[in-house]
Design a protein around this motif. Structure first.
Motif, PDB file in Angstrom:
ATOM      1  N   SER A 129       0.744   4.012  -3.049  1.00  0.00           N
ATOM      2  CA  SER A 129       0.405   5.401  -2.754  1.00  0.00           C
ATOM      3  C   SER A 129       1.492   6.362  -3.241  1.00  0.00           C
ATOM      4  O   SER A 129       1.257   7.543  -3.405  1.00  0.00           O
ATOM      5  CB  SER A 129       0.134   5.605  -1.272  1.00  0.00           C
ATOM      6  OG  SER A 129       1.309   5.381  -0.534  1.00  0.00           O
ATOM      7  N   SER A 188       0.834  -1.203   0.000  1.00  0.00           N
ATOM      8  CA  SER A 188       0.000   0.000   0.000  1.00  0.00           C
ATOM      9  C   SER A 188       0.868   1.252   0.000  1.00  0.00           C
ATOM     10  O   SER A 188       0.515   2.274  -0.582  1.00  0.00           O
ATOM     11  CB  SER A 188      -0.959  -0.012   1.170  1.00  0.00           C
ATOM     12  OG  SER A 188      -0.264   0.094   2.381  1.00  0.00           O
ATOM     13  N   LYS A 189       2.035   1.189   0.618  1.00  0.00           N
ATOM     14  CA  LYS A 189       2.963   2.322   0.639  1.00  0.00           C
ATOM     15  C   LYS A 189       3.497   2.582  -0.763  1.00  0.00           C
ATOM     16  O   LYS A 189       3.586   3.721  -1.211  1.00  0.00           O
ATOM     17  CB  LYS A 189       4.113   1.990   1.592  1.00  0.00           C
ATOM     18  CG  LYS A 189       4.965   3.157   1.978  1.00  0.00           C
ATOM     19  CD  LYS A 189       6.014   2.651   2.974  1.00  0.00           C
ATOM     20  CE  LYS A 189       6.630   3.776   3.722  1.00  0.00           C
ATOM     21  NZ  LYS A 189       7.665   3.314   4.633  1.00  0.00           N
TER      22      LYS A 189
END
Length: 121
Positions: free
Chosen positions: A120, A116-117
């Motif tokens: 994003s 998810s990092k």
């Protein structure tokens, strides 16, 4: 003569062992009975002219094969340790499996967090 003496005693079942010239090994220490039997069998092995016919252990008449099996048994302490090991083994395996679950969960959560990092950014 020995056969007659043994009649009507607690050793009467040993009468069949006495034929021809005979020697008797007798011990009274109950704690070391198996050790004494093993030592007697070692002496018999070294002496080629001695033939072992049997033994009386507690109230059982043993033939030579039974005697060999009895003296080859591990000591009582060893048997107890083996039983404890058998009992403990499944519990240790279960503990190891249960410990792996949180470790795997942490690994999956770290991968999700990293994924998810990266998405994003």
């Amino acid at each position: 003569m020995i056969k007659a003496v043994l009649r009507d005693t607690r050793f009467t079942n040993m009468r069949e062992l006495f034929s021809g010239p005979t020697a008797i090994i007798y011990w009274t220490e109950e704690n070391d009975t198996l050790l004494a039997m093993k030592q007697a069998m070692d002496v018999v092995k070294k002496q080629k002219k001695i033939v072992l016919m049997g033994a009386k252990f507690e109230n059982m008449l043993l033939n030579v094969e039974m005697m060999h099996g009895l003296v080859e048994l591990p000591a009582l302490e060893v048997l107890r340790a083996q039983v404890v090991g058998v009992i403990q083994s499944p519990a240790q395996q279960l503990t190891a499996v249960l410990n792996r679950i949180p470790q795997r969960l942490v690994g999956v959560l770290q991968q999700k967090a990293e994924a998810s990092k990266e998405s994003s950014e």
